[in-house]
Design a protein around this motif. Sequence first.
Motif, PDB file in Angstrom:
ATOM      1  N   UNK A  46      25.597  -6.544 -85.833  1.00 21.01           N
ATOM      2  CA  UNK A  46      27.122  -6.616 -86.465  1.00 21.01           C
ATOM      3  C   UNK A  46      27.531  -5.995 -85.222  1.00 21.01           C
ATOM      4  N   UNK A  47      27.143  -5.120 -84.610  1.00 16.10           N
ATOM      5  CA  UNK A  47      27.661  -3.732 -83.423  1.00 16.10           C
ATOM      6  C   UNK A  47      28.504  -4.616 -82.367  1.00 16.10           C
ATOM      7  N   UNK A  48      26.901  -6.160 -82.508  1.00 13.03           N
ATOM      8  CA  UNK A  48      27.717  -7.451 -81.196  1.00 13.03           C
ATOM      9  C   UNK A  48      28.618  -7.673 -81.783  1.00 13.03           C
ATOM     10  N   UNK A  49      28.412  -8.564 -82.887  1.00 10.46           N
ATOM     11  CA  UNK A  49      29.430  -9.060 -83.587  1.00 10.46           C
ATOM     12  C   UNK A  49      30.751  -8.683 -83.442  1.00 10.46           C
ATOM     13  N   UNK A  50      30.884  -7.275 -83.596  1.00 12.01           N
ATOM     14  CA  UNK A  50      32.222  -7.159 -83.439  1.00 12.01           C
ATOM     15  C   UNK A  50      32.656  -6.895 -82.298  1.00 12.01           C
ATOM     16  N   UNK A  51      31.475  -6.649 -81.607  1.00 14.13           N
ATOM     17  CA  UNK A  51      32.670  -6.676 -79.960  1.00 14.13           C
ATOM     18  C   UNK A  51      32.886  -8.762 -79.693  1.00 14.13           C
ATOM     19  N   UNK A  52      32.429  -9.607 -80.214  1.00 14.21           N
ATOM     20  CA  UNK A  52      32.910 -10.933 -80.046  1.00 14.21           C
ATOM     21  C   UNK A  52      33.750 -10.735 -80.776  1.00 14.21           C
ATOM     22  N   UNK A  53      34.144 -10.339 -82.237  1.00 11.19           N
ATOM     23  CA  UNK A  53      35.642 -10.842 -82.553  1.00 11.19           C
ATOM     24  C   UNK A  53      36.818  -9.959 -82.372  1.00 11.19           C
ATOM     25  N   UNK A  54      36.466  -8.985 -80.900  1.00 13.13           N
ATOM     26  CA  UNK A  54      37.482  -8.020 -79.829  1.00 13.13           C
ATOM     27  C   UNK A  54      37.490  -9.087 -78.779  1.00 13.13           C
ATOM     28  N   UNK A  55      36.826  -9.783 -78.618  1.00 15.75           N
ATOM     29  CA  UNK A  55      36.986 -10.831 -77.234  1.00 15.75           C
ATOM     30  C   UNK A  55      37.726 -11.594 -77.984  1.00 15.75           C
ATOM     31  N   UNK A  56      37.155 -12.418 -78.759  1.00 11.13           N
ATOM     32  CA  UNK A  56      38.485 -13.942 -79.496  1.00 11.13           C
ATOM     33  C   UNK A  56      39.749 -13.549 -79.823  1.00 11.13           C
ATOM     34  N   UNK A  57      39.970 -12.193 -80.097  1.00  9.88           N
ATOM     35  CA  UNK A  57      40.876 -11.579 -80.497  1.00  9.88           C
ATOM     36  C   UNK A  57      41.774 -11.675 -78.985  1.00  9.88           C
ATOM     37  N   UNK A  58      41.722 -11.077 -78.342  1.00 13.31           N
ATOM     38  CA  UNK A  58      41.478 -10.801 -76.936  1.00 13.31           C
ATOM     39  C   UNK A  58      42.041 -12.962 -75.997  1.00 13.31           C
ATOM     40  N   UNK A  59      40.472 -13.555 -75.990  1.00 14.54           N
ATOM     41  CA  UNK A  59      40.622 -14.503 -75.415  1.00 14.54           C
ATOM     42  C   UNK A  59      42.349 -15.359 -76.433  1.00 14.54           C
ATOM     43  N   UNK A  60      42.720 -15.650 -77.504  1.00 14.76           N
ATOM     44  CA  UNK A  60      44.153 -15.986 -78.024  1.00 14.76           C
ATOM     45  C   UNK A  60      45.010 -15.097 -77.655  1.00 14.76           C
ATOM     46  N   UNK A  61      45.313 -13.963 -77.357  1.00 15.42           N
ATOM     47  CA  UNK A  61      46.137 -13.321 -76.545  1.00 15.42           C
ATOM     48  C   UNK A  61      46.622 -13.416 -75.945  1.00 15.42           C
ATOM     49  N   UNK A  62      45.694 -13.536 -74.950  1.00 19.26           N
ATOM     50  CA  UNK A  62      46.454 -14.340 -72.886  1.00 19.26           C
ATOM     51  C   UNK A  62      46.969 -15.607 -73.069  1.00 19.26           C
ATOM     52  N   UNK A  63      46.444 -16.776 -73.988  1.00 13.18           N
ATOM     53  CA  UNK A  63      46.793 -18.104 -74.141  1.00 13.18           C
ATOM     54  C   UNK A  63      48.271 -18.320 -75.131  1.00 13.18           C
ATOM     55  N   UNK A  64      47.976 -17.708 -76.235  1.00 14.82           N
ATOM     56  CA  UNK A  64      49.166 -18.699 -77.236  1.00 14.82           C
ATOM     57  C   UNK A  64      50.160 -18.222 -77.318  1.00 14.82           C
TER      58      UNK A  64
END
Length: 315
Positions: free
Chosen positions: A63-81
Amino acid sequence: MEPEVGVNRTSVPEFILLGLVETEQLQSVVFVVFLFAYLLTVGGNLSILAAILVEPKLHTPMYFFLGNLSVLDVGCITVTVPSMLARLLSHKRTVPYRACLTQLFFFHLLAGMDCFLLTVMAYDRFLAICRPLTYSTQMSKTVQRMLVVVSWALGFTNALNHTLTLTTLNFCGPHVINHFYCDLPQLFQLSCSSTQLNELLLFVAAAFMAVTPLVLITVSYAHVAAAVLQIRSVEGRKKAFSTCGSHLTVVCLFYGTGIFNYMRLGSEESSDKDKGVGVFNTVINPMLNPLIYSLRNPDVQGALWRVLVGKQSLT
């Protein structure tokens, strides 16, 4: 493309992003849909992150890695949308040259980090299922942090290399990008200087950041499958496959769309298929990840419920 005789080789100050649709009526629909998708994605991933932070049962490496994945997902969509939504509101399609390169840098930083983090998560499942007696020492907090830091460093190096080599290209016009964000294949097609070095770098990066992690993930799960099949308890096998199934689904979505996008550099024009793949990469995948990891996981569901209703964990 090769420069024509008499063409001014001065770099263009800005690009024109055509976006997803042309008609004004459809642009309104796209704005509403993508705004809703953005809010849902950010809300879903931040909820997962909050649940992991407040629930003691989820203070594990997975879940530590899953939390990091959630941060990446927020960043990825924030960069473009958000930038796309702003252009739809202002009816202004231009994006400055530097802003285009900045968007490309952060997109490849986050995408590269995603490649390595998904590999780390597969390695974590391998250790947890195939090496349970030494799991706590081999996946200590120090090791977890080191794996994340190395993933960030490799993603940063990859993004910086692509961005720096892109600055060596000349863009003499036309400067119209048939897409809704700046990415390498579309910019390569607009260059009036040779892109052979850039495409070679992209090929090497794909081998290092896509093929190699995918092979490691496959090998890890081959060992996991062999170990799980040896478990006599049906409930034990079901639980083991459940924790791995969510991750494998995310891997298939991420690599499937990514390979399709970057293995089509030979096409002369961007197509609607490229836009569709872009939507999957930047919107649908980050939006689906919280659902994929929470639908079949009672621990995450319980933690999310406690976060939403404001109750503390009973443990």
